[in-house]
Design a protein around this motif. Structure first.
Motif, mmCIF file in Angstrom:
data_model
loop_
_atom_site.group_PDB
_atom_site.id
_atom_site.type_symbol
_atom_site.label_atom_id
_atom_site.label_comp_id
_atom_site.label_asym_id
_atom_site.label_seq_id
_atom_site.Cartn_x
_atom_site.Cartn_y
_atom_site.Cartn_z
ATOM 1 N N THR A 64 38.579 69.838 11.425
ATOM 2 C CA THR A 64 38.619 69.898 9.962
ATOM 3 C C THR A 64 39.570 68.846 9.402
ATOM 4 N N ARG A 65 40.735 68.711 9.991
ATOM 5 C CA ARG A 65 41.703 67.700 9.531
ATOM 6 C C ARG A 65 41.158 66.293 9.701
ATOM 7 N N THR A 66 40.496 66.031 10.805
ATOM 8 C CA THR A 66 39.924 64.710 11.048
ATOM 9 C C THR A 66 38.859 64.385 10.012
ATOM 10 N N LEU A 67 37.972 65.329 9.759
ATOM 11 C CA LEU A 67 36.930 65.117 8.744
ATOM 12 C C LEU A 67 37.536 64.912 7.360
ATOM 13 N N ALA A 68 38.503 65.744 7.005
ATOM 14 C CA ALA A 68 39.126 65.634 5.684
ATOM 15 C C ALA A 68 39.837 64.295 5.530
ATOM 16 N N THR A 69 40.518 63.838 6.567
ATOM 17 C CA THR A 69 41.192 62.541 6.513
ATOM 18 C C THR A 69 40.189 61.414 6.328
ATOM 19 N N ALA A 70 39.078 61.478 7.037
ATOM 20 C CA ALA A 70 38.042 60.453 6.897
ATOM 21 C C ALA A 70 37.461 60.450 5.486
ATOM 22 N N VAL A 71 37.221 61.621 4.928
ATOM 23 C CA VAL A 71 36.668 61.718 3.574
ATOM 24 C C VAL A 71 37.646 61.170 2.544
ATOM 25 N N VAL A 72 38.917 61.522 2.666
ATOM 26 C CA VAL A 72 39.926 61.030 1.717
ATOM 27 C C VAL A 72 40.056 59.509 1.822
ATOM 28 N N ALA A 73 40.099 58.980 3.033
ATOM 29 C CA ALA A 73 40.209 57.527 3.208
ATOM 30 C C ALA A 73 38.994 56.805 2.626
ATOM 31 N N ALA A 74 37.812 57.326 2.890
ATOM 32 C CA ALA A 74 36.595 56.705 2.356
ATOM 33 C C ALA A 74 36.572 56.774 0.833
#
Length: 178
Positions: free
Chosen positions: A156-166
């Motif tokens: 979940t943290r990995t996905l959320a970080t990717a979404v925020v960065a994108a």
């Protein structure tokens, strides 16, 4: 005809009906399972599309556009983040677009910016964010990990970080291009 995705989705569904085996009547169980999985997602999309229609009809979208225009051209950079918020909350890009597209195009027009670029930024921001929205995660996990509705915390943290960065990169792109 090979380039029509709808054709191949229907072919896959027919093959699944033939191959799918369950105890009892297979088609009935398959339809019941499909509806149980589909109804929450479709219901969610319908509710948020209705909210978007009400917002546009009541003039709320125009008010939001005027409010955003008051912040000047810098507000254009926030449009993908608003789309991402809508995508996360609704779990569907259709719902996010229905709620915010009128306001986004109105704000872009009011600022003399390219409405197509701002709407595209909003749409892509929403598309990114649905990846981590609770309804979509629950649906995906339920399909892949039978009996579960949550991803492990690290995933979940990995996905959320990717979404925020994108989304941050998308905000910058819209600010430059619009």
């Amino acid at each position: 005809m090979a380039h029509l995705p709808a054709l191949w989705v229907n072919v896959a569904a027919l093959v699944a009906l033939r191959v799918y085996t369950t105890p009892g009547p297979p088609v009935t169980n398959l339809v019941r399972t499909a509806l149980a999985t589909w109804v929450p997602v479709a219901g969610n999309a319908i509710v948020f599309m209705s909210i978007g229609v009400v917002m546009a009809a009541a003039g709320m979208a125009a008010h939001l556009a005027d409010l955003a225009s008051g912040f000047g051209p810098a507000s254009l950079a926030g449009i993908p983040a608003i789309g991402a918020l809508g995508g996360y909350l609704t779990g569907t890009n259709t719902g996010a677009a229905a709620m915010f597209s009128s306001a986004t195009s109105g704000a872009a027009t009011g600022l003399g910016a390219d409405s197509l670029v701002t709407l595209a930024g909003q749409n892509v921001g929403g598309s990114f964010a649905i990846i981590v929205s609770p309804p979509r995660v629950a649906l995906a996990v339920g399909l892949v990990m039978a009996g579960h509705t949550r991803l492990p915390g690290a995933a979940t943290r990995t996905l959320a970080t990717a979404v925020v960065a994108a989304t941050i990169m998308l905000c910058a792109a819209v600010a430059v291009l619009a």
